[in-house]
Design a protein around this motif. Structure first.
Motif, PDB file in Angstrom:
ATOM      1  N   UNK A  69       0.819  -1.211   0.000  1.00 45.72           N
ATOM      2  CA  UNK A  69       0.000   0.000   0.000  1.00 45.72           C
ATOM      3  C   UNK A  69       0.853   1.262   0.000  1.00 45.72           C
ATOM      4  N   UNK A  70       1.875   1.304   0.835  1.00 51.36           N
ATOM      5  CA  UNK A  70       2.708   2.504   0.915  1.00 51.36           C
ATOM      6  C   UNK A  70       3.468   2.731  -0.385  1.00 51.36           C
ATOM      7  N   UNK A  71       4.004   1.664  -0.963  1.00 51.91           N
ATOM      8  CA  UNK A  71       4.721   1.800  -2.224  1.00 51.91           C
ATOM      9  C   UNK A  71       3.764   2.208  -3.338  1.00 51.91           C
ATOM     10  N   UNK A  72       2.577   1.645  -3.336  1.00 49.44           N
ATOM     11  CA  UNK A  72       1.562   2.005  -4.322  1.00 49.44           C
ATOM     12  C   UNK A  72       1.226   3.499  -4.227  1.00 49.44           C
ATOM     13  N   UNK A  73       1.090   3.997  -3.015  1.00 48.16           N
ATOM     14  CA  UNK A  73       0.810   5.422  -2.808  1.00 48.16           C
ATOM     15  C   UNK A  73       1.932   6.281  -3.392  1.00 48.16           C
ATOM     16  N   UNK A  74       3.162   5.875  -3.166  1.00 49.07           N
ATOM     17  CA  UNK A  74       4.301   6.642  -3.681  1.00 49.07           C
ATOM     18  C   UNK A  74       4.352   6.613  -5.210  1.00 49.07           C
ATOM     19  N   UNK A  75       4.138   5.429  -5.790  1.00 51.28           N
ATOM     20  CA  UNK A  75       4.147   5.304  -7.248  1.00 51.28           C
ATOM     21  C   UNK A  75       3.004   6.120  -7.861  1.00 51.28           C
ATOM     22  N   UNK A  87      -5.956   2.871  -1.970  1.00 54.84           N
ATOM     23  CA  UNK A  87      -5.527   1.471  -1.874  1.00 54.84           C
ATOM     24  C   UNK A  87      -5.829   0.985  -0.462  1.00 54.84           C
ATOM     25  N   UNK A  88      -6.229  -0.296  -0.338  1.00 52.20           N
ATOM     26  CA  UNK A  88      -6.519  -0.840   0.989  1.00 52.20           C
ATOM     27  C   UNK A  88      -6.303  -2.350   1.003  1.00 52.20           C
ATOM     28  N   UNK A  89      -6.043  -2.870   2.214  1.00 53.98           N
ATOM     29  CA  UNK A  89      -5.990  -4.308   2.425  1.00 53.98           C
ATOM     30  C   UNK A  89      -7.410  -4.831   2.581  1.00 53.98           C
ATOM     31  N   UNK A  90      -7.656  -6.043   2.094  1.00 54.65           N
ATOM     32  CA  UNK A  90      -8.933  -6.712   2.291  1.00 54.65           C
ATOM     33  C   UNK A  90      -8.766  -7.831   3.310  1.00 54.65           C
ATOM     34  N   UNK A  91      -9.823  -8.194   4.024  1.00 59.09           N
ATOM     35  CA  UNK A  91      -9.722  -9.245   5.046  1.00 59.09           C
ATOM     36  C   UNK A  91      -9.269 -10.601   4.491  1.00 59.09           C
ATOM     37  N   UNK A  92      -9.488 -10.850   3.199  1.00 52.58           N
ATOM     38  CA  UNK A  92      -9.109 -12.148   2.619  1.00 52.58           C
ATOM     39  C   UNK A  92      -7.653 -12.208   2.160  1.00 52.58           C
ATOM     40  N   UNK A  93      -6.867 -11.159   2.453  1.00 50.66           N
ATOM     41  CA  UNK A  93      -5.442 -11.161   2.121  1.00 50.66           C
ATOM     42  C   UNK A  93      -5.105 -10.455   0.818  1.00 50.66           C
ATOM     43  N   UNK A  94      -6.101 -10.058   0.057  1.00 47.41           N
ATOM     44  CA  UNK A  94      -5.840  -9.326  -1.181  1.00 47.41           C
ATOM     45  C   UNK A  94      -5.689  -7.832  -0.897  1.00 47.41           C
ATOM     46  N   UNK A  95      -5.211  -7.110  -1.905  1.00 48.69           N
ATOM     47  CA  UNK A  95      -5.158  -5.656  -1.876  1.00 48.69           C
ATOM     48  C   UNK A  95      -6.100  -5.161  -2.968  1.00 48.69           C
ATOM     49  N   UNK A  96      -6.885  -4.130  -2.634  1.00 46.38           N
ATOM     50  CA  UNK A  96      -7.797  -3.510  -3.589  1.00 46.38           C
ATOM     51  C   UNK A  96      -7.374  -2.057  -3.779  1.00 46.38           C
ATOM     52  N   UNK A  97      -7.457  -1.581  -5.012  1.00 49.01           N
ATOM     53  CA  UNK A  97      -7.091  -0.191  -5.284  1.00 49.01           C
ATOM     54  C   UNK A  97      -7.982   0.372  -6.374  1.00 49.01           C
ATOM     55  N   UNK A  98      -8.127   1.684  -6.364  1.00 52.67           N
ATOM     56  CA  UNK A  98      -8.806   2.414  -7.431  1.00 52.67           C
ATOM     57  C   UNK A  98      -7.848   3.497  -7.912  1.00 52.67           C
ATOM     58  N   UNK A  99      -7.615   3.522  -9.216  1.00 50.84           N
ATOM     59  CA  UNK A  99      -6.694   4.476  -9.827  1.00 50.84           C
ATOM     60  C   UNK A  99      -7.467   5.361 -10.796  1.00 50.84           C
ATOM     61  N   UNK A 100      -7.248   6.658 -10.700  1.00 53.06           N
ATOM     62  CA  UNK A 100      -7.946   7.604 -11.564  1.00 53.06           C
ATOM     63  C   UNK A 100      -6.951   8.620 -12.101  1.00 53.06           C
ATOM     64  N   UNK A 101      -7.012   8.861 -13.410  1.00 53.97           N
ATOM     65  CA  UNK A 101      -6.120   9.848 -13.993  1.00 53.97           C
ATOM     66  C   UNK A 101      -5.946   9.648 -15.480  1.00 53.97           C
ATOM     67  N   UNK A 102      -4.849  10.184 -15.984  1.00 51.42           N
ATOM     68  CA  UNK A 102      -4.487  10.042 -17.385  1.00 51.42           C
ATOM     69  C   UNK A 102      -4.406   8.557 -17.741  1.00 51.42           C
ATOM     70  N   UNK A 103      -4.961   8.123 -18.874  1.00 52.93           N
ATOM     71  CA  UNK A 103      -4.962   6.695 -19.210  1.00 52.93           C
ATOM     72  C   UNK A 103      -3.588   6.027 -19.172  1.00 52.93           C
TER      73      UNK A 103
END
Length: 88
Positions: A18-24, A34-50
Motif C-alpha cells: 500500500x505505501x509503495x503504491x501510494x508513492x508510485x 488502496x486498501x488491504x482486504x480481510x481475505x489477504x488481497x489488496x484492492x485499489x482504485x486508480x484515476x487519472x491520465x490513461x
C-alpha cells in the motif's frame, strides 16, 4: 481521464504494497486509494491520465520487492473525481 479498480492476490500484505503504491501513484500523478482486504488481497482504485493509470496497473502485477503477486483483476469504473491518493 479514466478510472480502474484493481484486485491483487498473492503475498501482498505486510510487504509495504500500500505505501509503495501510494508513492508510485504520486509519481505518476494518479489519484484514488488502496486498501488491504480481510481475505489477504489488496484492492485499489486508480484515476487519472490513461497512460499513467495503466502504468499503475502494470506496477500492480509485480508490486514492491517483497511481494509475490499471483493474480490481478482489473475493472473499468466511472470517474469519481478523486483529488488525491490515500491509503484506506
Amino acid at each position: 481521464m479514466i478510472r480502474k479498480r484493481v484486485l491483487v492476490s498473492g503475498t501482498v500484505q505486510g510487504v509495504f504494497f500500500r505505501d509503495t503504491c501510494r508513492r508510485v501513484a504520486g509519481q505518476q500523478g494518479v489519484t484514488g486509494w488502496v486498501r488491504n482486504l480481510p481475505d489477504g488481497r489488496v484492492e485499489a482504485a486508480f484515476e487519472g491520465d490513461p497512460e499513467a493509470v495503466e502504468r499503475l496497473v502494470t506496477w500492480c502485477r509485480t508490486g514492491p520487492p517483497d511481494a509475490h503477486v499471483t493474480a490481478v483483476s482489473v475493472h473499468d469504473e466511472p470517474l469519481a473525481d478523486a483529488t488525491h491518493f490515500e491509503i484506506r
